[in-house]
Design a protein around this motif. Structure first.
Motif, PDB file in Angstrom:
ATOM      1  N   ASN A 176       5.462 -13.573  11.776  1.00 47.84           N
ATOM      2  CA  ASN A 176       4.081 -13.233  12.107  1.00 47.84           C
ATOM      3  C   ASN A 176       3.999 -11.941  12.899  1.00 47.84           C
ATOM      4  O   ASN A 176       3.113 -11.103  12.661  1.00 47.84           O
ATOM      5  CB  ASN A 176       3.440 -14.374  12.894  1.00 47.84           C
TER       6      ASN A 176
ATOM      7  N   SER B 241       7.109 -11.111   4.166  1.00 52.34           N
ATOM      8  CA  SER B 241       6.811 -12.433   3.612  1.00 52.34           C
ATOM      9  C   SER B 241       7.647 -13.549   4.222  1.00 52.34           C
ATOM     10  O   SER B 241       7.206 -14.704   4.260  1.00 52.34           O
ATOM     11  CB  SER B 241       7.008 -12.432   2.097  1.00 52.34           C
TER      12      SER B 241
ATOM     13  N   ASP C  95       0.863  -1.192   0.000  1.00 46.61           N
ATOM     14  CA  ASP C  95       0.000   0.000   0.000  1.00 46.61           C
ATOM     15  C   ASP C  95       0.897   1.238   0.000  1.00 46.61           C
ATOM     16  O   ASP C  95       1.330   1.694   1.066  1.00 46.61           O
ATOM     17  CB  ASP C  95      -0.919  -0.003   1.225  1.00 46.61           C
TER      18      ASP C  95
ATOM     19  N   THR D 160      11.158  -0.481   9.553  1.00 45.24           N
ATOM     20  CA  THR D 160      11.097  -1.945   9.483  1.00 45.24           C
ATOM     21  C   THR D 160      12.379  -2.568  10.026  1.00 45.24           C
ATOM     22  O   THR D 160      12.340  -3.595  10.723  1.00 45.24           O
ATOM     23  CB  THR D 160      10.865  -2.394   8.037  1.00 45.24           C
TER      24      THR D 160
ATOM     25  N   GLY E 204       1.458  -0.423   5.555  1.00 44.03           N
ATOM     26  CA  GLY E 204       1.316  -0.907   4.190  1.00 44.03           C
ATOM     27  C   GLY E 204       2.452  -1.809   3.755  1.00 44.03           C
ATOM     28  O   GLY E 204       2.760  -1.911   2.567  1.00 44.03           O
TER      29      GLY E 204
ATOM     30  N   THR F 211       3.789  -4.254  10.963  1.00 40.90           N
ATOM     31  CA  THR F 211       4.025  -3.393   9.800  1.00 40.90           C
ATOM     32  C   THR F 211       2.807  -3.277   8.889  1.00 40.90           C
ATOM     33  O   THR F 211       2.860  -2.547   7.897  1.00 40.90           O
ATOM     34  CB  THR F 211       5.206  -3.934   8.972  1.00 40.90           C
ATOM     35  N   ASP F 212       1.737  -3.980   9.204  1.00 45.51           N
ATOM     36  CA  ASP F 212       0.540  -3.893   8.369  1.00 45.51           C
ATOM     37  C   ASP F 212      -0.012  -2.472   8.321  1.00 45.51           C
ATOM     38  O   ASP F 212      -0.529  -2.032   7.283  1.00 45.51           O
ATOM     39  CB  ASP F 212      -0.517  -4.868   8.894  1.00 45.51           C
TER      40      ASP F 212
ATOM     41  N   ASP G   1       4.903  -8.978  10.547  1.00 47.54           N
ATOM     42  CA  ASP G   1       3.846  -8.756   9.562  1.00 47.54           C
ATOM     43  C   ASP G   1       2.660  -8.037  10.194  1.00 47.54           C
ATOM     44  O   ASP G   1       2.060  -7.133   9.582  1.00 47.54           O
ATOM     45  CB  ASP G   1       3.416 -10.097   8.974  1.00 47.54           C
ATOM     46  N   ALA G   2       2.307  -8.414  11.428  1.00 50.65           N
ATOM     47  CA  ALA G   2       1.195  -7.756  12.106  1.00 50.65           C
ATOM     48  C   ALA G   2       1.526  -6.304  12.457  1.00 50.65           C
ATOM     49  O   ALA G   2       0.672  -5.412  12.335  1.00 50.65           O
ATOM     50  CB  ALA G   2       0.831  -8.537  13.370  1.00 50.65           C
TER      51      ALA G   2
ATOM     52  N   LYS H 239       4.232  -5.697   3.801  1.00 51.29           N
ATOM     53  CA  LYS H 239       3.993  -7.133   3.941  1.00 51.29           C
ATOM     54  C   LYS H 239       5.320  -7.842   4.131  1.00 51.29           C
ATOM     55  O   LYS H 239       6.179  -7.847   3.233  1.00 51.29           O
ATOM     56  CB  LYS H 239       3.292  -7.678   2.692  1.00 51.29           C
TER      57      LYS H 239
END
Length: 250
Positions: free
Chosen positions: A141, A155, A93, A108, A151, A147-148, A144-145, A153
């Protein structure tokens, strides 16, 4: 004079047109701001940005491979180790990646370092060495939660190295050696127990059938009377031996 001014106006307009045209690659998007307010996300291909009124921020949508710097981690069993990892993430995003966080690369990276220390600190050293897949999944996991909202992801996460000091390496080598010695003793004891069980079963069978005992006796004599053997054997009939045994028992 008029011709000169017309040339200047034409040149200025051409410069504005060139200044307004941008070409975005397939993996790029442009976040457009109009007078400082978010307008829309454009791209890929040819886009036009009105000079001065609009500004564009390029965002790369390709997967980023980020190396997490080496971290000092204290495991749950109080062992100090140095761990580094690599994370794979991409922008899904562009709007949130630009508006919700100042620098999503740096954010990140810092979050990955904190999460790495936090997750590994809850596990023992043996888990770090033997259960890496589960640890990778746990870290992935959590990242990912978190940094959602930006925007992003995440992986995949992979632990690259778990470095131990020399003392811990020597202690683990001693532990492995002691474990192998224990296994050898257990295997030897199991072999002795199985052999004793087999001998007990054989003795029980022979006690029920005297013929089998006599055959075994004759086979033993055959083995003793082999080639190049200086042993002298005086065979005794089994009936004599049984009579003597009964006499002794009586």
């Amino acid at each position: 004079m008029i011709a000169y001014l017309s040339y200047m106006v034409f040149g200025f307009i051409a410069l504005l047109v060139l200044w307004a045209i941008f070409i975005l690659r397939e993996y790029e998007r442009g976040v457009i701001f109009t007078l400082g307010r978010f307008w829309k996300v454009k791209g890929p291909g040819l886009i036009i940005v009105i000079p001065i009124i609009q500004q564009m921020v390029r965002v790369d949508l390709r997967t980023v491979v980020m190396d997490v710097p080496e971290q000092n981690v204290i495991s749950r069993d109080n062992v100090s180790v140095k761990v580094n990892a690599v994370i794979y993430f991409r922008v899904i995003d562009p709007e949130r990646a630009i508006i919700q966080v100042e620098n999503f690369y740096e954010a990140t990276s810092q979050l990955a370092q904190i999460t790495l220390r936090s997750v590994l600190g809850q596990h023992e050293l043996d888990d770090m060495l033997a259960a890496r897949e589960q640890l990778n999944a746990d870290i992935q996991n959590i990242l990912d939660a978190e940094t959602d909202a930006w925007g992003i992801k995440v992986s995949n996460v992979e632990l690259k190295h778990v470095d131990l000091d020399d003392r811990m390496i020597r202690a683990m080598a001693k532990q492995a050696e002691a474990e192998r010695a224990r296994r050898a003793k257990v295997i030897h004891a199991e072999g002795e127990r199985e052999a004793a069980e087999q001998l007990t079963d054989a003795a029980e069978i022979m006690s029920r059938q005297s013929e089998s005992l006599q055959l075994r006796y004759l086979q033993t004599l055959t083995e003793i009377a082999g080639d190049k053997n200086s042993t002298i054997v005086f065979p005794v009939p089994m009936e004599v031996i049984e009579a003597v045994m009964r006499k002794l028992k009586g």
